[in-house]
Design a protein around this motif. Sequence first.
Motif, PDB file in Angstrom:
ATOM      1  N   VAL A   1       0.825  -1.202   0.000  1.00  0.00           N
ATOM      2  CA  VAL A   1       0.000   0.000   0.000  1.00  0.00           C
ATOM      3  C   VAL A   1       0.865   1.260   0.000  1.00  0.00           C
TER       4      VAL A   1
ATOM      5  N   ILE B   1      -2.361   7.425  -1.088  1.00  0.00           N
ATOM      6  CA  ILE B   1      -3.493   6.621  -0.666  1.00  0.00           C
ATOM      7  C   ILE B   1      -4.195   6.030  -1.886  1.00  0.00           C
TER       8      ILE B   1
ATOM      9  N   ASP C   1      -7.726   4.708  -3.984  1.00  0.00           N
ATOM     10  CA  ASP C   1      -8.942   5.449  -4.296  1.00  0.00           C
ATOM     11  C   ASP C   1     -10.126   5.128  -3.389  1.00  0.00           C
ATOM     12  N   ASP C   2     -10.042   4.069  -2.581  1.00  0.00           N
ATOM     13  CA  ASP C   2     -11.158   3.784  -1.679  1.00  0.00           C
ATOM     14  C   ASP C   2     -10.939   4.381  -0.284  1.00  0.00           C
ATOM     15  N   PHE C   3      -9.851   5.114  -0.104  1.00  0.00           N
ATOM     16  CA  PHE C   3      -9.571   5.666   1.224  1.00  0.00           C
ATOM     17  C   PHE C   3     -10.453   6.873   1.536  1.00  0.00           C
TER      18      PHE C   3
ATOM     19  N   PHE D   1     -13.863   6.004   2.850  1.00  0.00           N
ATOM     20  CA  PHE D   1     -13.681   5.446   4.191  1.00  0.00           C
ATOM     21  C   PHE D   1     -13.427   6.565   5.198  1.00  0.00           C
ATOM     22  N   PHE D   2     -12.546   7.477   4.855  1.00  0.00           N
ATOM     23  CA  PHE D   2     -12.163   8.553   5.765  1.00  0.00           C
ATOM     24  C   PHE D   2     -13.328   9.491   6.036  1.00  0.00           C
TER      25      PHE D   2
ATOM     26  N   ASN E   1     -16.566   5.312  10.611  1.00  0.00           N
ATOM     27  CA  ASN E   1     -15.235   4.701  10.630  1.00  0.00           C
ATOM     28  C   ASN E   1     -14.255   5.435  11.546  1.00  0.00           C
TER      29      ASN E   1
ATOM     30  N   TYR F   1      -8.346   1.256   8.578  1.00  0.00           N
ATOM     31  CA  TYR F   1      -8.513   1.191   7.123  1.00  0.00           C
ATOM     32  C   TYR F   1      -7.827  -0.047   6.553  1.00  0.00           C
ATOM     33  N   LYS F   2      -8.564  -0.786   5.737  1.00  0.00           N
ATOM     34  CA  LYS F   2      -8.023  -1.919   5.002  1.00  0.00           C
ATOM     35  C   LYS F   2      -8.446  -1.781   3.547  1.00  0.00           C
ATOM     36  N   PRO F   3      -7.506  -1.670   2.626  1.00  0.00           N
ATOM     37  CA  PRO F   3      -7.874  -1.448   1.223  1.00  0.00           C
ATOM     38  C   PRO F   3      -8.662  -2.616   0.653  1.00  0.00           C
TER      39      PRO F   3
END
Length: 245
Positions: free
Chosen positions: A3, A221, A223-225, A228-229, A234, A239-241
């Motif tokens: 990552v 980071i 693109d799914d962060f 999530f953020f 959350n 965070y787990k991709p």
Amino acid sequence: SRVVGAAKSYNQLQGLYSRSRSWRISYKLNAKSACSSTTSSSLCAAAAADEADALAQLMPAASPQVYSSLDAKYTSGVRLVDPSSNQQPCDTCSAMAVASAAETAMASVYRVNVADCSISVQALHFCLPGNQPARRCKGGWSLTSTLSLLQQYSQQLPTEGCMPYKPDLQGDMDRSERCGRCSAPNKYASQGSFDSYRITTIWEAQRHIRRYGSVVTRFDILDDFIPFFNSYANAQAIYKPKAGA
């Protein structure tokens, strides 16, 4: 490592620690042999401090194996790091990181608790003096720009207590709403000045943390962060991709 792209650095650090550990063991068994004065390549030679590779190996070998700026037993009882702050959905991460590093550096240098060294994130991001353009939540800075502004305006920045964090989430506050009339700079910041330089190796970062309590860094980071953020659900999650991110 997949990552953050740290596999190469991690392998280099493992090799460095392995060499440092071997030398430390050799020194304990036979200091004279490990510190032979007949060769400039010895880690005990005066020249070792001037050779980047030798110094990189010497520093871990000669430093305590455990250190944490968060633990008072390693900082002579001084609290160097404040708890993390909530930036809310606002691009003030650079200002928060730089202000926190500056506070920890002052606490380290003056040997005082970090609570006495506060710098207003609100002032650094939204309320710089002079003719600096007004900033909003959707206009973050680079670390380099934020560090430069800290160095330029540190003696004029008020404390967090004087100007608390109140992000302009909608972008509709005028300056008086964002900044008020606070003008009480931190007494420790007004006694000196800040400087910064780029750190390119892990051992240099470790040395800097031991001296000044922290470093400022960034990472890329996936693109799914961001989704999530941005979810308050959350707030306490890790965070787990996702696969394919």
